[in-house]
Design a protein around this motif. Structure first.
Motif, PDB file in Angstrom:
ATOM      1  N   ARG A 318       0.845  -1.211   0.000  1.00 45.57           N
ATOM      2  CA  ARG A 318       0.000   0.000   0.000  1.00 45.57           C
ATOM      3  C   ARG A 318       0.872   1.250   0.000  1.00 45.57           C
ATOM      4  O   ARG A 318       0.566   2.236  -0.663  1.00 45.57           O
ATOM      5  CB  ARG A 318      -0.964  -0.041   1.192  1.00 45.57           C
ATOM      6  N   LYS A 319       1.970   1.196   0.758  1.00 37.35           N
ATOM      7  CA  LYS A 319       2.868   2.365   0.821  1.00 37.35           C
ATOM      8  C   LYS A 319       3.555   2.573  -0.536  1.00 37.35           C
ATOM      9  O   LYS A 319       3.595   3.686  -1.055  1.00 37.35           O
ATOM     10  CB  LYS A 319       3.905   2.129   1.912  1.00 37.35           C
ATOM     11  N   THR A 321       2.672   1.539  -3.588  1.00 42.38           N
ATOM     12  CA  THR A 321       1.800   1.909  -4.711  1.00 42.38           C
ATOM     13  C   THR A 321       1.036   3.205  -4.429  1.00 42.38           C
ATOM     14  O   THR A 321       0.643   3.901  -5.362  1.00 42.38           O
ATOM     15  CB  THR A 321       0.759   0.803  -4.987  1.00 42.38           C
ATOM     16  N   GLY A 322       0.801   3.480  -3.141  1.00 43.37           N
ATOM     17  CA  GLY A 322      -0.024   4.640  -2.776  1.00 43.37           C
ATOM     18  C   GLY A 322      -1.466   4.448  -3.231  1.00 43.37           C
ATOM     19  O   GLY A 322      -2.197   5.413  -3.428  1.00 43.37           O
ATOM     20  N   ARG A 323      -1.864   3.188  -3.425  1.00 43.56           N
ATOM     21  CA  ARG A 323      -3.214   2.890  -3.953  1.00 43.56           C
ATOM     22  C   ARG A 323      -4.013   2.068  -2.958  1.00 43.56           C
ATOM     23  O   ARG A 323      -3.466   1.443  -2.070  1.00 43.56           O
ATOM     24  CB  ARG A 323      -3.107   2.056  -5.240  1.00 43.56           C
ATOM     25  N   GLU A 324      -5.342   2.084  -3.206  1.00 42.72           N
ATOM     26  CA  GLU A 324      -6.231   1.223  -2.411  1.00 42.72           C
ATOM     27  C   GLU A 324      -6.254  -0.142  -3.079  1.00 42.72           C
ATOM     28  O   GLU A 324      -6.945  -0.348  -4.067  1.00 42.72           O
ATOM     29  CB  GLU A 324      -7.650   1.820  -2.366  1.00 42.72           C
ATOM     30  N   ILE A 325      -5.480  -1.049  -2.569  1.00 42.83           N
ATOM     31  CA  ILE A 325      -5.366  -2.368  -3.198  1.00 42.83           C
ATOM     32  C   ILE A 325      -6.236  -3.362  -2.435  1.00 42.83           C
ATOM     33  O   ILE A 325      -6.274  -3.348  -1.209  1.00 42.83           O
ATOM     34  CB  ILE A 325      -3.891  -2.862  -3.139  1.00 42.83           C
ATOM     35  N   GLU A 326      -6.925  -4.230  -3.185  1.00 40.67           N
ATOM     36  CA  GLU A 326      -7.702  -5.302  -2.527  1.00 40.67           C
ATOM     37  C   GLU A 326      -6.814  -6.533  -2.383  1.00 40.67           C
ATOM     38  O   GLU A 326      -6.237  -6.990  -3.375  1.00 40.67           O
ATOM     39  CB  GLU A 326      -8.909  -5.682  -3.391  1.00 40.67           C
ATOM     40  N   LEU A 327      -6.720  -7.048  -1.166  1.00 38.39           N
ATOM     41  CA  LEU A 327      -5.825  -8.178  -0.937  1.00 38.39           C
ATOM     42  C   LEU A 327      -6.594  -9.432  -0.534  1.00 38.39           C
ATOM     43  O   LEU A 327      -7.532  -9.358   0.256  1.00 38.39           O
ATOM     44  CB  LEU A 327      -4.833  -7.842   0.184  1.00 38.39           C
ATOM     45  N   VAL A 377      11.689 -11.002  -3.857  1.00 31.46           N
ATOM     46  CA  VAL A 377      11.865 -10.164  -5.046  1.00 31.46           C
ATOM     47  C   VAL A 377      10.957  -8.924  -4.938  1.00 31.46           C
ATOM     48  O   VAL A 377      11.354  -7.808  -5.276  1.00 31.46           O
ATOM     49  CB  VAL A 377      11.577 -10.982  -6.330  1.00 31.46           C
ATOM     50  N   ALA A 378       9.746  -9.124  -4.412  1.00 29.32           N
ATOM     51  CA  ALA A 378       8.818  -7.991  -4.251  1.00 29.32           C
ATOM     52  C   ALA A 378       9.379  -6.996  -3.239  1.00 29.32           C
ATOM     53  O   ALA A 378       9.345  -5.777  -3.469  1.00 29.32           O
ATOM     54  CB  ALA A 378       7.446  -8.498  -3.789  1.00 29.32           C
ATOM     55  N   ILE A 379       9.913  -7.497  -2.139  1.00 31.81           N
ATOM     56  CA  ILE A 379      10.461  -6.601  -1.105  1.00 31.81           C
ATOM     57  C   ILE A 379      11.654  -5.826  -1.673  1.00 31.81           C
ATOM     58  O   ILE A 379      11.789  -4.617  -1.464  1.00 31.81           O
ATOM     59  CB  ILE A 379      10.848  -7.401   0.167  1.00 31.81           C
ATOM     60  N   ALA A 380      12.514  -6.523  -2.414  1.00 33.14           N
ATOM     61  CA  ALA A 380      13.677  -5.851  -3.015  1.00 33.14           C
ATOM     62  C   ALA A 380      13.212  -4.746  -3.959  1.00 33.14           C
ATOM     63  O   ALA A 380      13.725  -3.625  -3.949  1.00 33.14           O
ATOM     64  CB  ALA A 380      14.543  -6.866  -3.758  1.00 33.14           C
ATOM     65  N   LYS A 381      12.199  -5.056  -4.769  1.00 29.46           N
ATOM     66  CA  LYS A 381      11.676  -4.063  -5.713  1.00 29.46           C
ATOM     67  C   LYS A 381      11.138  -2.838  -4.960  1.00 29.46           C
ATOM     68  O   LYS A 381      11.436  -1.696  -5.306  1.00 29.46           O
ATOM     69  CB  LYS A 381      10.556  -4.713  -6.542  1.00 29.46           C
ATOM     70  N   MET A 382      10.323  -3.115  -3.940  1.00 24.48           N
ATOM     71  CA  MET A 382       9.667  -2.002  -3.256  1.00 24.48           C
ATOM     72  C   MET A 382      10.653  -1.192  -2.410  1.00 24.48           C
ATOM     73  O   MET A 382      10.374  -0.055  -2.059  1.00 24.48           O
ATOM     74  CB  MET A 382       8.489  -2.523  -2.434  1.00 24.48           C
ATOM     75  N   ASN A 383      11.800  -1.801  -2.081  1.00 24.89           N
ATOM     76  CA  ASN A 383      12.833  -1.052  -1.362  1.00 24.89           C
ATOM     77  C   ASN A 383      13.848  -0.427  -2.308  1.00 24.89           C
ATOM     78  O   ASN A 383      14.857   0.125  -1.874  1.00 24.89           O
ATOM     79  CB  ASN A 383      13.561  -1.962  -0.366  1.00 24.89           C
ATOM     80  N   GLY A 384      13.621  -0.552  -3.627  1.00 28.14           N
ATOM     81  CA  GLY A 384      14.491   0.092  -4.617  1.00 28.14           C
ATOM     82  C   GLY A 384      15.856  -0.571  -4.767  1.00 28.14           C
ATOM     83  O   GLY A 384      16.815   0.066  -5.201  1.00 28.14           O
ATOM     84  N   ILE A 385      15.971  -1.840  -4.396  1.00 25.35           N
ATOM     85  CA  ILE A 385      17.290  -2.476  -4.436  1.00 25.35           C
ATOM     86  C   ILE A 385      17.287  -3.732  -5.292  1.00 25.35           C
ATOM     87  O   ILE A 385      18.201  -4.540  -5.213  1.00 25.35           O
ATOM     88  CB  ILE A 385      17.751  -2.826  -3.000  1.00 25.35           C
TER      89      ILE A 385
END
Ligand code: SF4
Length: 397
Positions: A318-319, A321-327, A377-385
């Motif tokens: 959520r942080k 994307t800054g979007r309202e995502i349905e999980l 891989v998702a965490i790495a992407k979202m942390n810019g690394i």
């Protein structure tokens, strides 16, 4: 890690298939020396696949899967057959048990075709040799005649399965193929509230074992000890491997000329899915308000993943994307067959799933046109690394 602790993902998965009353469950019990399934003279009493991890000499660590009869009828039967096909998705070696006293049926032929089409090494076992007088002419190539009643050829059958398993196993490396003689690796392992008490998680154990197997020295430390550890070396390490969750902190400490990656990137490469997962990671930036994301875990006990899937990732997504995502969330063997309503699947590292099951899940996602990424891989992407953590494995992408 002792033999009894061999993780399920590293065991040979042997699936036993056959018609009701071919003596499949009795044969499984004879081979394993254990009462594994419900055995009865009434056809079709084995209602669900039964799985058991064990040491099976001379094969080694295995998962035995006893499946329901193929020739079941009715609605429940149809479901059982679907399950059998699903089990094929994670079977390394298939054993088709047929009744030597009856003829080979069209269902059995169909099953052999299915093994062939899925490239699954198989053996056809002609059971109940004790009921037969004279020789049996096998109609299928890789076959053996046995009796689960008298024990005839049971050991030979196990040897045959062991040989098929050995022939089909390709040599794979988690980390050692990225290193050269004399290279040193540093493993960064956070010991926080999500670390299991008194032991290491599976990817860490497997990386260490691969390094030891191939004669590479390594040091390990917690993130807050990394700077001191690095400065204590005369020569910089060739590679630093960190837990994904500490990647942001660790990447600031490791000099840019030292290769850095994460345990989950190494695991994804080992399981052969890294390229696809990186494509999935790139979709994270395209999510919109109302996009639907499925977070899926491969086991139900979460003992190694704690609250990553249920708490940390939802917050991070959520942080980022800054979007309202349905999980939506799933865990264990539960994995939807219809994924069409999702925009992205974020799957755990799947350390408790074998390669075939993980590949099956990725394939189901690909066929539904839904991108898939794993936690690391998702965490790495979202942390810019992500780019930096992929650098050491770039050649194999
Ligand atoms: S949730 Fe996934 S990665 Fe975590 S322990 Fe279970 S199978 Fe392994």
């Amino acid at each position: 890690m002792g033999l009894t602790d061999t993780p399920s993902s590293e065991r040979v998965h042997i699936g036993f298939f056959g018609l009701r009353n071919a003596g499949k469950s009795s044969l499984v019990n004879k081979i394993t020396g254990q009462e594994l399934s419900v055995v009865s003279d009434v056809k079709g009493t084995t209602t669900d696949p039964v799985r058991k991890t064990m040491e099976l000499l001379p094969i080694g660590p295995v998962v035995i899967i006893d499946t329901p009869g193929l020739d079941d009828i009715g609605e429940l039967g149809q479901k059982r057959i679907e399950k059998t096909r699903e089990i094929l998705g994670l079977t390394d070696i298939a054993v088709l048990v047929t009744d030597a006293s009856s003829s080979f049926t069209s269902e059995e032929k169909e099953l052999v075709e299915l093994f062939k089409s899925k490239d699954i090494p198989y053996v056809v076992v002609y059971n109940k040799s004790d009921l037969i007088e004279g020789d049996i002419k096998p109609v299928e190539g890789n076959s053996i005649v046995v009796s689960s009643k008298t024990g005839e050829n049971i050991y030979e059958l196990k040897e045959l399965i062991g040989k098929l398993a050995a022939d089909s196993k390709e040599e794979k490396y988690l980390i050692s193929d990225l290193l050269h003689e004399g290279d040193m690796t540093v493993l960064v392992i956070p010991i926080d509230e999500s670390a299991p008490k008194g032991r290491l998680i599976l990817p860490q154990q497997l990386v260490m074992r691969d390094l030891l197997d191939h004669g590479f020295a390594f040091a390990s430390c917690r993130p807050d000890e990394l700077a001191d550890t690095l400065s204590s070396f005369k020569k910089a390490p060739a590679l630093v491997v960190t837990d994904s969750q500490a990647f942001a902190e660790v990447s600031k400490i490791v000099p840019n000329d030292v290769a850095l990656t994460s345990f989950s990137i190494l695991m994804a490469r080992y399981k052969g899915e890294l390229t696809r997962l990186v494509e999935g990671a790139n979709k994270l930036s395209e999510l919109k308000d109302g996009s639907r994301v499925l977070i899926s875990e491969g086991c139900t006990h979460h003992r190694q993943c704690n609250d990553i899937g249920t708490v940390k990732l939802p917050k991070l997504i959520r942080k980022f994307t800054g979007r309202e995502i349905e999980l939506d969330f799933t865990s264990g063997r539960e994995f939807p067959t219809d994924l069409s309503s999702y925009d992205l699947i974020v799957h755990c590292g799947g350390c408790m799933l074998n390669d075939k099951e993980m590949q099956r899940r990725v394939r189901v996602a690909v066929e539904a046109g839904v991108p898939i990424v794993n936690y690391g891989v998702a965490i790495a992407k979202m942390n810019g690394i992500l780019d930096r953590s992929l650098e050491p494995v770039r050649k194999s992408l």
